[in-house]
Design an enzyme around this catalytic site. Structure first.
Site, short mmCIF file in Angstrom:
data_model
loop_
_atom_site.label_atom_id
_atom_site.label_comp_id
_atom_site.label_asym_id
_atom_site.label_seq_id
_atom_site.Cartn_x
_atom_site.Cartn_y
_atom_site.Cartn_z
N HIS A 41 50.12 65.42 71.02
CA HIS A 41 50.28 64.17 70.27
C HIS A 41 49.01 63.32 70.35
O HIS A 41 48.65 62.63 69.39
CB HIS A 41 51.49 63.42 70.81
CG HIS A 41 51.88 62.27 69.97
ND1 HIS A 41 52.21 62.40 68.64
CD2 HIS A 41 51.97 60.95 70.25
CE1 HIS A 41 52.50 61.22 68.15
NE2 HIS A 41 52.36 60.31 69.10
N LYS A 66 51.36 51.36 58.33
CA LYS A 66 52.76 50.98 58.55
C LYS A 66 52.80 49.65 59.29
O LYS A 66 52.09 49.47 60.27
CB LYS A 66 53.44 52.04 59.43
CG LYS A 66 54.45 52.88 58.70
CD LYS A 66 55.34 53.75 59.56
CE LYS A 66 54.82 54.47 60.74
NZ LYS A 66 55.69 55.51 61.29
N ASP A 112 50.90 65.61 59.37
CA ASP A 112 51.23 64.91 60.62
C ASP A 112 51.27 65.96 61.72
O ASP A 112 51.35 67.16 61.44
CB ASP A 112 52.59 64.20 60.48
CG ASP A 112 52.65 62.93 61.33
OD1 ASP A 112 51.83 62.80 62.25
OD2 ASP A 112 53.53 62.09 61.07
C1 R5P Z 1 54.03 59.49 65.31
O1 R5P Z 1 53.21 59.02 66.05
C2 R5P Z 1 54.05 60.94 64.98
O2 R5P Z 1 52.79 61.41 64.61
C3 R5P Z 1 55.04 61.21 63.87
O3 R5P Z 1 54.60 60.51 62.73
C4 R5P Z 1 56.41 60.75 64.20
O4 R5P Z 1 56.74 61.02 65.54
C5 R5P Z 1 57.39 61.42 63.26
O5 R5P Z 1 58.69 61.03 63.60
P1 R5P Z 1 59.82 61.03 62.50
O6 R5P Z 1 59.83 62.37 61.84
O7 R5P Z 1 61.07 60.75 63.29
O8 R5P Z 1 59.51 59.92 61.54
#
Ligand code: R5P
Length: 298
Positions: free
Chosen positions: A131, A193, A218
């Site tokens: 991450h 965001k 992502d």
């Molecule tokens: C955030 O920091 C991560 O990179 C993802 O954007 C996030 O964890 C995605 O979570 P979800 O699918 O629940 O929106």
């Protein structure tokens, strides 16, 4: 004494462990993974590992605490059986999103997990798209941290038309989006965001997606809230097609249904986490098995 590397698979992703063995032209190491009647985990190594370089593949996901404990117990058993080196292959390293104290009273769970793995006897780590890159430094053993953007961009090329743009769905994903844009020779846009209250966020797109083929990238997709909201925003701003690509497809709760109902036409992910059986056709899985095998061969 054993000179050949031996790979053991934990229970979280036995398919990937088998595929890596196929790539290496070898068999999975024999191991009994069991539990006592009170649900405590019980492991027995059935191979001679004295003096061998051993690899243990386990993603920390699904039931993360159980997977982590099983991995620690496997490592302990291998250490006590005198393996020369113990490499944990953790395609998805769960518990690593809490990597700093962003408010008082919270733990740094990523550091705790790193300490537990090394205390158990792990001597090397192979993992994918952490991450945050700095988590590598939490481990006091060599870390092979690979990124999946090349693998995903090769696959994305099959679905993306001309005039494509890569979109980072939040500030945290800019780095991997930048690397993807470079690989595809594409432009980059970013979504900012802002949290309005406990329930609502506002999203602002910085960049021009009108009439373009959008690839949202992502590191992971959990509830799919982020990717789905980003896909609607891109569509509202005139995007022609929307594709998403992530390394880790956690896909918890209603994530699959949310993606199915969204403008995301193709959803690319790797198999760092065991993909659910019978995924709908728009979900395309790219395997990291050959990459893991190549890393083990080195
Ligand atoms: C955030 O920091 C991560 O990179 C993802 O954007 C996030 O964890 C995605 O979570 P979800 O699918 O629940 O929106």
């Amino acid at each position: 004494m054993n000179n050949k590397p031996i790979l053991f698979g934990g229970s979280s992703h036995s398919n990937l462990a088998r595929q890596v063995c196929e790539e290496l032209n070898t068999n999975l190491g024999r191991i009994v993974l069991n539990q006592f009647p009170d649900e405590e985990i019980n492991v027995q190594i059935l191979e001679e590992v004295r003096g061998a370089d051993v690899y243990v593949l386990q993603s920390i996901v699904g039931d993360p605490s159980r997977c982590l404990m099983e991995l620690l117990i496997m490592i302990d058993a291998l250490k006590r059986a005198s393996a020369k080196s113990i490499t944990a292959v953790i395609p998805y390293l769960g518990y690593c999103r809490q990597d700093r104290q962003n408010k008082p009273g919270v733990p740094i769970t990523a550091k705790l997990v790193a300490n537990m793995l090394t205390a158990a006897g792990m001597t090397h780590l192979i993992t994918f798209d952490l991450h945050a890159d700095q988590v590598e430094g939490f481990f006091d053993v060599p870390v092979n941290h690979s990124h999946c953007q090349k693998l995903l961009s090769d696959s994305a090329k099959r679905f993306l038309g001309e005039d494509c743009i890569v979109v980072a769905p939040d500030i945290g994903s800019i780095k991997i989006a930048e690397s993807m844009a470079k690989l595809l020779n594409a432009e980059l846009a970013v979504i900012k965001k802002k949290r309005l209250n406990s329930f609502d966020v506002s999203m602002t797109l910085i960049g021009e997606v009108n009439k373009k083929n959008v690839l949202i990238v992502d590191d992971l997709c959990s509830t799919a809230g982020t990717l789905v909201a980003a896909s609607y925003l891109c569509k509202e701003q005139g995007a022609q097609t929307v594709i998403a690509a992530v390394t880790h497809g956690l896909l918890v709760g209603e994530a699959i249904q949310k993606i199915e109902a969204s403008p995301i036409e193709i959803f690319l992910m790797t198999d760092t986490i065991e993909p659910r059986a019978m995924l709908p056709p728009r979900f395309q899985v790219v395997s990291v098995a050959a990459h893991i095998a190549a890393t083990i061969r080195i």
